[in-house]
Motif scaffolding. Structure first.
Motif, PDB file in Angstrom:
ATOM      1  N   GLN A 132       0.830  -1.215   0.000  1.00 22.53           N
ATOM      2  CA  GLN A 132       0.000   0.000   0.000  1.00 22.53           C
ATOM      3  C   GLN A 132       0.862   1.261   0.000  1.00 22.53           C
ATOM      4  N   THR A 138      -7.547   4.481  -5.966  1.00 19.90           N
ATOM      5  CA  THR A 138      -7.771   5.838  -5.481  1.00 19.90           C
ATOM      6  C   THR A 138      -6.589   6.767  -5.759  1.00 19.90           C
ATOM      7  N   ASP A 139      -5.377   6.293  -5.544  1.00 23.19           N
ATOM      8  CA  ASP A 139      -4.214   7.182  -5.667  1.00 23.19           C
ATOM      9  C   ASP A 139      -3.615   7.178  -7.075  1.00 23.19           C
ATOM     10  N   GLU A 184      -7.225  -0.540  -3.160  1.00 19.48           N
ATOM     11  CA  GLU A 184      -7.785   0.797  -2.998  1.00 19.48           C
ATOM     12  C   GLU A 184      -6.742   1.872  -3.289  1.00 19.48           C
ATOM     13  N   PHE A 185      -5.470   1.588  -2.982  1.00 17.94           N
ATOM     14  CA  PHE A 185      -4.433   2.570  -3.282  1.00 17.94           C
ATOM     15  C   PHE A 185      -4.261   2.715  -4.801  1.00 17.94           C
ATOM     16  N   ILE A 210      -7.784   7.431  -9.847  1.00 19.94           N
ATOM     17  CA  ILE A 210      -8.559   8.687  -9.879  1.00 19.94           C
ATOM     18  C   ILE A 210      -7.765   9.806 -10.559  1.00 19.94           C
ATOM     19  N   GLY A 270       1.093   4.191  -2.846  1.00 15.57           N
ATOM     20  CA  GLY A 270       0.858   5.595  -2.495  1.00 15.57           C
ATOM     21  C   GLY A 270       2.070   6.450  -2.821  1.00 15.57           C
TER      22      GLY A 270
END
Lengths: 354, 285
Positions: free
Chosen positions: A84, A119-120, A115-116, A123, A88
Motif C-alpha cells: 500500500q 484511489t491514488d 484501494e491505493f 482517480i 501511495g
C-alpha cells in the motif's frame, strides 16, 4: 508500432530536459544496438538510463531487479513489505513527473493495495506501471493466498487503467517499451517463461493473430498461450481448422480482431488462468452484448474455485490446462470423443518463484 | 511572534471559521473537524508555507497534503481568504456546477491531492518527499492527518518506510482533536501515549497547542527536527473550536444546521450570544 529502439528515442524526445550527456547517450544507444536480447532487468536498466523519469520500486520483491540498486542509486526504492505504501508513494512520485515501475506479487498488489491503486493512481490517472509477479498459474506451489486469478477483473474495472498479459518473456520484452512510454497507468502480468513462438512486434490495443480457423478459435492471454499452441497443433492433427489469438492487451482490447473471430462462426474458446467471472470470458460477453451478437463460446477458466497448488506441471495436469487437456476439452465440446489428442503434455517448470 | 501578527492571524482564522459555519447548512459539512484545524491551516498558509496562488506550478514550492479530507471547509475557507479561489466559489458547495464537495480534490487550485479515504496521503507525501530529495530541493512536505485517522495502519506503515529512508523533509502533523468520527478516541481506540508511538517509529516529535499561533510558529520554524528522521507535530486541538455550543461534542462531527441556526452561530463565533441548537445531530458513520 513502437520498436524497442524507437521507444528509447521517443523517451529522449519527450523528455529533453533530462537528456544525459550526449556522449553518455551515444554510448548507451550503441550498447542497445549491440544487445540482441535483453532480459527484463537489462531492459528496465537501459530505459532508466535513457529516461530519468523512470524509477524502479519494489515491496521487497527483487527477483527480476536484483542488480539494479547499485546502478540506479536513489532511483531504486525498496519500501519493504508494504504494497500500500509503495503504491501511495509511487503516486506521489508520479505527481512529480516520475514514471515509477512498481514490483510486487500480483495478488498482494491487486488485493491488499487495490484501494491505493484505484484511489491514488486511478482517480488522478497517474502513469504508475505495475509489474505484477507470479500471476495466475505462475504462483504454482504457493497456494491460494498467492493465486492472482481475479487480477484482470479488478484492474480492468478501474477507469483508465490499461491491462497487459504477455505470453512469455520475449512477448513481454516486446511489449514493455510501449507500455512504459504511455501516459496511462498500466497493469502487467509479468511472465518470464521462455518463448516457444516467435512473436510479432507489439502495439497497445492490438492482438497477435497466430492463425485463423473455421472450426475453432482459441482466444487467450499470458502463460497459457504456450499450452494453447500445443492444443492448436493437436487439434489441427485431428483434422480441425484452428485459429489462435494471443490477446496481449486486455484493455484496451483489440475489439476488431475479436469481432472478426466471432463473425467467422467458429467455436470461440476463451482460455485463461483466471476466475471465469470478470476475465476474458466476461470481456467477450460484454463485447457480444454491446454489438448485439451471440456466439458458441467454451470458457476454459477457473469456475468459482481456487486451483490445486503444486509444481506447474502438476497444476496444469490436475486442472486440465495442459495442451493435451485443452485439446481434449475442446474436442469433447465438439462431440469428439474419438481422439485422445496425443500423449501427456510435458510442461516446463517455472524457474521463477517469488 | 509579534502581537500584530498574532492579531492578524486570529482575525483571518475568524473569517475562515465564518466560511466553515456558512458551509454547515444546505447539506452540511464536517463542521467540528474543520474548526479544530482552522488555526493550523491559517498559520501554515498565511505565514509558514512557501505556497501561494502565484507558485502552484513551481516544483520547489512547499507541499501540504490534507489527509483528513473531511476538514476541507477549513482548507477552502483559507484558500478563499488568501486568493487561491474566489470566495463566491464556496456558494457552489455540493452543487453539480462545481467540484466543491465534502472532500478535497484537485479541481481547486492549491489542493495537491484528493483525499477522503483515510490513511492514504502519508504515503503519497512520502513519494513527493523522496522525489524532492532526489532533485536536491529543500522544500517542506507536510501531511495533516486526523487523530482518528491514525487507526489506519497505512499511516504507521508510511512512517516506518519514511524512517527507514531517512526522509527528513517529510512532516506529519496530527490534528489531535481527541475524537474519531462520533466517539472520543480514548473511548474507542486509545492513542495515548501518542508521542512515544511516533518516536518508536523513528520520528522526532513535538507536541503543541494547535490553537496557539506562537506555539505553531515555534514548532514549524524549527523544522526539520532532525537531519535523518521524519518530523511529527502533534497539535492538541478542540473539536468545534470557536463555537462553544458544539465544542468537544461527539455528536457534532457532521453538522447540517438551519438558516436560523447559522445566523446565530455566526454571532456565537464573535462571542455575541450562545446558540440554542434545535437541528438534529447526525451520525454519518
Amino acid at each position: 508500432m513502437l520498436t524497442k529502439e524507437a521507444s528509447y528515442h521517443g523517451c529522449l524526445r519527450q523528455n529533453p530536459s533530462y537528456l544525459p550527456e550526449r556522449r553518455e547517450r551515444d554510448r548507451m544507444l550503441r550498447r542497445l544496438s549491440m544487445t540482441s536480447k535483453m532480459n527484463y532487468e537489462q531492459l528496465i536498466h537501459e530505459t532508466a538510463l535513457a529516461d530519468e523519469r523512470l524509477l524502479v520500486m519494489t515491496a521487497e520483491n527483487r527477483a527480476l531487479i536484483r542488480n539494479l540498486p547499485g546502478p540506479l542509486g536513489a532511483r531504486f526504492i525498496d519500501t519493504g513489505i508494504t504494497e500500500q505504501t509503495m503504491i501511495g508513494a509511487a503516486a506521489g512520485l508520479a505527481l512529480r513527473g516520475r514514471v515509477p515501475v512498481v514490483h510486487a506479487l500480483a495478488t498482494f498488489l491487486t488485493l491488499r493495495a487495490f484501494e491505493f491503486i484505484r484511489t491514488d493512481v486511478g482517480i488522478p490517472h497517474l502513469p504508475v506501471k505495475i509489474s505484477a509477479f507470479v500471476p495466475g498459474f505462475l504462483s504454482d506451489g504457493n497456494g491460494p493466498t498467492h493465486q492472482a486469478i481475479e487480477d484482470v477483473s479488478l484492474m480492468r474495472g478501474i477507469p483508465g487503467m490499461t491491462v497487459f498479459a504477455p505470453a512469455d518473456e520475449q512477448d513481454m520484452l516486446a511489449m514493455l517499451p510501449a507500455i512504459w512510454a504511455s501516459p496511462d497507468p498500466a497493469y502487467l502480468r509479468v511472465n518470464t517463461r521462455p518463448a516457444t513462438y516467435q512473436h510479432t512486434p507489439f502495439e497497445i490495443g492490438k492482438a497477435e493473430i497466430v492463425s485463423e480457423g473455421k472450426d475453432i478459435t482459441i482466444l487467450t492471454y499470458g502463460m497459457l498461450f504456450e499450452q494453447a499452441l500445443i492444443a492448436k497443433d493437436l487439434l489441427t492433427q485431428a483434422g480441425y481448422s484452428v485459429g489462435l489469438v494471443n490477446l496481449r492487451s486486455l484493455k484496451p482490447l483489440d475489439e476488431a480482431a475479436v469481432l472478426k473471430v466471432v463473425r467467422g462462426g467458429s467455436l470461440v474458446v476463451t482460455l485463461e488462468d483466471h476466475f471465469q467471472t470478470g476475465g476474458l470470458y466476461s470481456i467477450l460477453a460484454e463485447l457480444l452484448l454491446a454489438h448485439e451478437l451471440t456466439a458458441k463460446v467454451l470458457p476454459l477458466a477457473l469456475k468459482e474455485r481456487w486451483y490445486k497448488p503444486g509444481l506447474l506441471s502438476e497444476v496444469l495436469e490436475y486442472e486440465g490446462f495442459t495442451g493435451q487437456h485443452i485439446a481434449r476439452r475442446i474436442g469433447e465440446r465438439l462431440g469428439d470423443g474419438a481422439h485422445t489428442f496425443g500423449a501427456k503434455t510435458k510442461v516446463v517448470e517455472n524457474e521463477f518463484a517469488e | 511572534m509579534t502581537s500584530e501578527k498574532k492579531q492578524a492571524l486570529s482575525e483571518l482564522a475568524l473569517r475562515v471559521r465564518e466560511h466553515i459555519v456558512r458551509l454547515s447548512t444546505d447539506g452540511g459539512c464536517f463542521t467540528g473537524a474543520s474548526l479544530s484545524c482552522a488555526d493550523l491551516l491559517v498559520y501554515l498558509y498565511a505565514d509558514f508555507l512557501n505556497v501561494h496562488p502565484g507558485n502552484l506550478q513551481d516544483p520547489e514550492r512547499d507541499y501540504l497534503f490534507l489527509s483528513k479530507g473531511h476538514d476541507v471547509p477549513a482548507l477552502y475557507g483559507t484558500f478563499a481568504e488568501l486568493g487561491f479561489m474566489p470566495k463566491e466559489r464556496l456558494s457552489n458547495h455540493l452543487k453539480s456546477n462545481d467540484s466543491i464537495y465534502w472532500h478535497p480534490n484537485r479541481s481547486v487550485p492549491g489542493v495537491e491531492f484528493h483525499s477522503g479515504s483515510l490513511g492514504h496521503l502519508p504515503s503519497v507525501a512520502l513519494g513527493v518527499a523522496l522525489d524532492a530529495r532526489m532533485r536536491g530541493q529543500q522544500q517542506h512536505v507536510i501531511v495533516i492527518t486526523g487523530d482518528g485517522e491514525l487507526n489506519e495502519g497505512t499511516c504507521w506503515e508510511a512512517l516506518l518506510v519514511a524512517s527507514a529512508h531517512k526522509v527528513n523533509n517529510l512532516t506529519i502533523v496530527v490534528d489531535r482533536n481527541h475524537f474519531q468520527a462520533n466517539i472520543a478516541t480514548e473511548d474507542l481506540i486509545p492513542l495515548e501515549p501518542l508521542a512515544p508511538k511516533f518516536e518508536a517509529f523513528g520520528a522526532v516529535v513535538k507536541r503543541i497547542d494547535g490553537h496557539d499561533f506562537t506555539a505553531l510558529e515555534e514548532a514549524f520554524t524549527a523544522l526539520p527536527f532532525s537531519s535523518d528522521k521524519p518530523s511529527v507535530i502533534i497539535c492538541d486541538t478542540v473539536r468545534g473550536r470557536g463555537l462553544p455550543s458544539i465544542e468537544r461534542r461527539a455528536d457534532r462531527w457532521f453538522c447540517n444546521f438551519s438558516s436560523e441556526e447559522i445566523t446565530s452561530l455566526l454571532k456565537e463565533l464573535h462571542s455575541q450570544e450562545a446558540t440554542k441548537l434545535t437541528s438534529e445531530t447526525l451520525t454519518v458513520r
